[in-house]
Design an enzyme around this catalytic site. Structure first.
Site, short mmCIF file in Angstrom:
data_model
loop_
_atom_site.label_atom_id
_atom_site.label_comp_id
_atom_site.label_asym_id
_atom_site.label_seq_id
_atom_site.Cartn_x
_atom_site.Cartn_y
_atom_site.Cartn_z
N HIS A 162 -101.70 25.85 -68.95
CA HIS A 162 -100.48 25.80 -69.79
C HIS A 162 -100.40 24.38 -70.38
O HIS A 162 -99.33 23.78 -70.43
CB HIS A 162 -99.23 26.08 -68.95
CG HIS A 162 -99.23 27.38 -68.21
ND1 HIS A 162 -98.90 28.57 -68.81
CD2 HIS A 162 -99.52 27.67 -66.92
CE1 HIS A 162 -98.98 29.55 -67.91
NE2 HIS A 162 -99.36 29.02 -66.75
N SER B 218 -104.12 30.72 -65.16
CA SER B 218 -102.97 29.94 -64.66
C SER B 218 -103.26 29.42 -63.25
O SER B 218 -104.19 28.64 -63.08
CB SER B 218 -101.71 30.79 -64.73
OG SER B 218 -100.57 30.02 -64.51
N GLU C 234 -92.98 11.44 -68.70
CA GLU C 234 -93.02 10.11 -68.11
C GLU C 234 -94.33 9.44 -68.50
O GLU C 234 -95.33 10.10 -68.79
CB GLU C 234 -92.98 10.17 -66.57
CG GLU C 234 -91.70 10.71 -65.99
CD GLU C 234 -91.77 10.82 -64.48
OE1 GLU C 234 -92.58 10.10 -63.85
OE2 GLU C 234 -91.04 11.65 -63.93
#
Lengths: 333, 333
Positions: A233, A191, A209
Site C-alpha cells: 500500500h 498486502s 514524519e
C-alpha cells in the site's frame, strides 16, 4: 480445515504439473537475486546465509514460468483481475492446483472463499483453502501433502504478525518456501501476505514524519526473499519515510515499496517485473555512504546519504544481477 | 503600507551594515550552486541563464555571513526559535534592519505583526512590514528604499501563488532577489515563502498516489535559487511522490524537500546546511537514466530511473560543487 472447489477434489496426490520442467542449474538464492552485489555483501550487517535453490529454464514459455509475486494489496478482484490472472497463469492455468492461505485475516473463511471463487471461475483444476488458525495445523498430513503437490500458493492480506505467528518455522511453511525458492511453485502474497516475504519484516509504522527509527516497527518475516524488505500500500499510504527508516536499520537489504493493485513479480532469472496500476519503488542502499541510525535517539531525524531510488511502472523490470532498472519504453531491453 | 518597530524608525536611509564586506570575486549564480554540474548542463532541458552575482568573503565570521534560508514551514516561534534566531543573526543581529513580506498570507497584518514582534524582541535595529496587497505598491519609493538598505528580508507563509502574483517581475522583487544573490542580504522564506525560491515552483498537489504528472501543479516561482524545486512541510505532509513527479518533469533541477521547523540554509560558498528539528531531502536527478514523463497520460504512473536520494538532518551539509552530502557525524568535513 480444508475447503475445496469441485475441480480440486480428488487431486490431492497428483504429481506436480511442473515435474517435466527442465532444471538447468543450481545456484544460491543470494546469487539468484543479488549475484553481483559486492556492496551488500561488504556491508556491516552479515548477508543472509545462502540457500541452495534451483531455477527454471529459460526455454519455458513466459506465461507458465513460476514466480514469486509480491502484491501491494487491493489488487483488482472484479474487472480485469490482471494480477490474479497472472498468478493463475503462472500456477499452471487450467492445470493449476492452488492453495489459499487466508491466515493473516481475522475473517479467513470469508476472504478465503473470495479467492477460491475467483480462481475457480478462472478454471483452476483445484483450489484449496488452508484455513490455518493454529500452529499445530501446520503439521496436518493432508495439508502437507497438498502443499507438496500444489502448483501455486496464495497468501491473503490481513495482519502480517498474525500470519508469521501462525506459519513461521512450521513444516508447512518450510515446504512452501522451499518449493517457491526452487521454482517448483508460484507463490503470491498480497498486502500482509507481501509484507512477510523478507527476512526482516515491517510489522507496522507511521507516516507524516521525518524518517526516524520509531517510525517503523521491524521484526522477522518468513524469509522467502530474504534480501528484500517489502512495504505495501506504498504510495497509497505514504510509506516512503518508513521504508527509508527500515533500510537505514538494515542497509544490507533492498527496499521494495509496492503500490496497491500492483505486483513486483520476481522471476527465476534474477529480475523483477512490474504488473498493475501503480508503481514499484526500489530503494537501493548499495552506494550508501552514511547513516546515523545507530547513533541517534528513537525519534531523532535520520541522516541517510546516497540511496539510489527507482520508480518502476507497468512492464518495467529490475535486474538484481546488474542492480539496474530496465525500461522497455527506453529501448534498452 | 509599512509598519515599523520603534527601533526601525529613522533607519530608512542608513547604508547597509554590510557595505564594508569584502567582495572577493564575481561568479555566475549557476556556478555558485552548481559549478561542476555537467549532468545538469547536459540534460535535455536548457539550464537557466546564468546571472552575475557576487558572494561574501570566507573571512566573514560564520554567524554574520548572509545566506538564503529556505524554511519548511511551522518553524518554532515560541521556545528556542532556533531558525528565526539564525535568520536574525545572519541579518546582522542587533544591527539588523529586517523587511517582513507577509503577502502570501490572507491575514498579512496578523502574521506580519507576529514576526515583527519576534525580531523586535530579539533586538533588531529595525523591522518593517512591507504589507504589499497590490502590485503597484512594489514601485513605492519608500519600500524600494527600505529593501535597498535593509540587511534581511523574511517572506512568510500563506499561498505561494498569491505571493508570486503580487511580487513576480516587480522592481521591489528584483532588488530583493539581486541583493540576496549578491550576498548583500539574508533572505528567508517559510512555507509558501520557501516554495517560491526556485525558477519552477510547486503550486499545489496531492499525496497518497503513485507518482504521476497530475499529482503536482507546476508554475513559475521567483527564481531566487533557480536551480532547485522546493517542497515544504515535506515529510509532514507526505510530499515525496509529488516532488519526484516534479523532478521527472524538470530533470535539470534539484529537488529539495524541507520538513517543518527545518531550514535548508544556502551559504554563499555553494553549500547547504540543515538547521532544525526535521530533515532536508535532496532528490538529485544528475544520474537519471530514464523517465516516461513525456510519454504517458496525466494520471498514469511514472517511471523514473536512477534518482540519488539524501536525507539530511541537523548540522548535515550538502556540497553543490561536488554534488555530495557532508555528514559531520561521519568525520568527513
Amino acid at each position: 480445515m480444508m475447503r475445496t472447489t469441485r475441480a480440486a477434489r480428488g487431486t490431492m496426490n497428483q504429481s506436480s504439473v511442473y515435474t517435466s520442467v527442465m532444471k538447468l542449474s543450481i545456484m544460491k538464492l543470494w546469487e539468484r537475486f543479488f549475484p553481483t552485489a559486492p556492496d551488500l555483501a561488504a556491508s556491516p550487517i552479515a548477508a543472509t546465509s545462502p540457500i541452495d535453490v534451483q531455477f527454471l529454464g529459460e526455454n519455458m514459455p513466459q506465461s507458465t514460468k513460476t514466480a514469486i509475486m509480491v502484491i501491494g494489496g487491493a489488487e483488482d478482484k472484479v474487472h480485469g483481475r490482471e494480477i490474479l490472472h497472472s498468478f493463475f497463469g503462472r500456477s499452471g492455468s487450467t492445470e493449476a492446483r492452488i492453495a489459499i492461505i487466508p491466515s493473516a485475516s481475522r475473517e479467513p473463511a470469508i476472504i478465503g472463499d473470495r479467492y477460491l471463487t475467483i480462481f475457480g471461475e478462472m478454471g483452476a483444476k483445484g483450489v484449496e483453502i488452508l484455513d490455518i488458525r493454529d500452529r499445530e495445523q501446520c503439521e496436518d498430513p493432508l495439508m502437507q501433502s497438498y502443499v507438496e503437490n500444489c502448483t501455486g500458493v496464495f497468501m491473503t492480506g490481513g495482519d502480517q504478525l498474525r500470519l508469521c505467528g501462525l506459519l513461521a518455522d512450521t513444516p508447512l511453511m518450510k515446504t512452501v518456501r522451499d518449493r517457491a525458492q526452487q521454482g517448483d511453485i508460484t507463490l503470491a502474497g498480497t498486502s500482509a501476505g507481501a509484507a512477510v516475504m523478507g527476512h526482516y519484516m515491517i510489522a507496522g509504522g507511521g507516516s507524516g514524519e521525518s524518517p526516524n527509527r520509531a517510525l517503523v516497527d521491524m521484526t522477522t518475516g518468513l524469509g522467502i526473499i530474504p534480501e528484500v524488505i517489502v512495504d505495501q500500500h506504498f504510495h497509497n499510504r505514504n510509506r516512503m519515510a518508513r521504508l527509508m527508516s527500515a533500510i537505514a536499520a538494515y542497509p544490507d537489504r533492498m527496499g521494495i515499496g509496492i503500490d496497491e493493485d500492483t505486483c513486483a513479480l520476481f522471476e527465476g532469472d534474477g529480475t523483477l517485473q512490474v504488473i498493475g496500476k501503480g508503481t514499484v519503488t526500489i530503494l537501493d542502499p548499495g552506494d550508501l555512504c552514511y547513516t546515523n541510525h545507530t547513533k541517534v535517539g528513537a525519534t531523532d531525524p535520520l541522516s541517510i546519504g546516497n540511496l539510489r531510488l527507482h520508480i518502476l511502472s507497468h512492464s518495467d523490470r529490475y535486474d538484481f544481477h546488474k542492480r539496474m532498472p530496465i525500461f522497455p519504453g527506453c529501448g534498452i531491453v
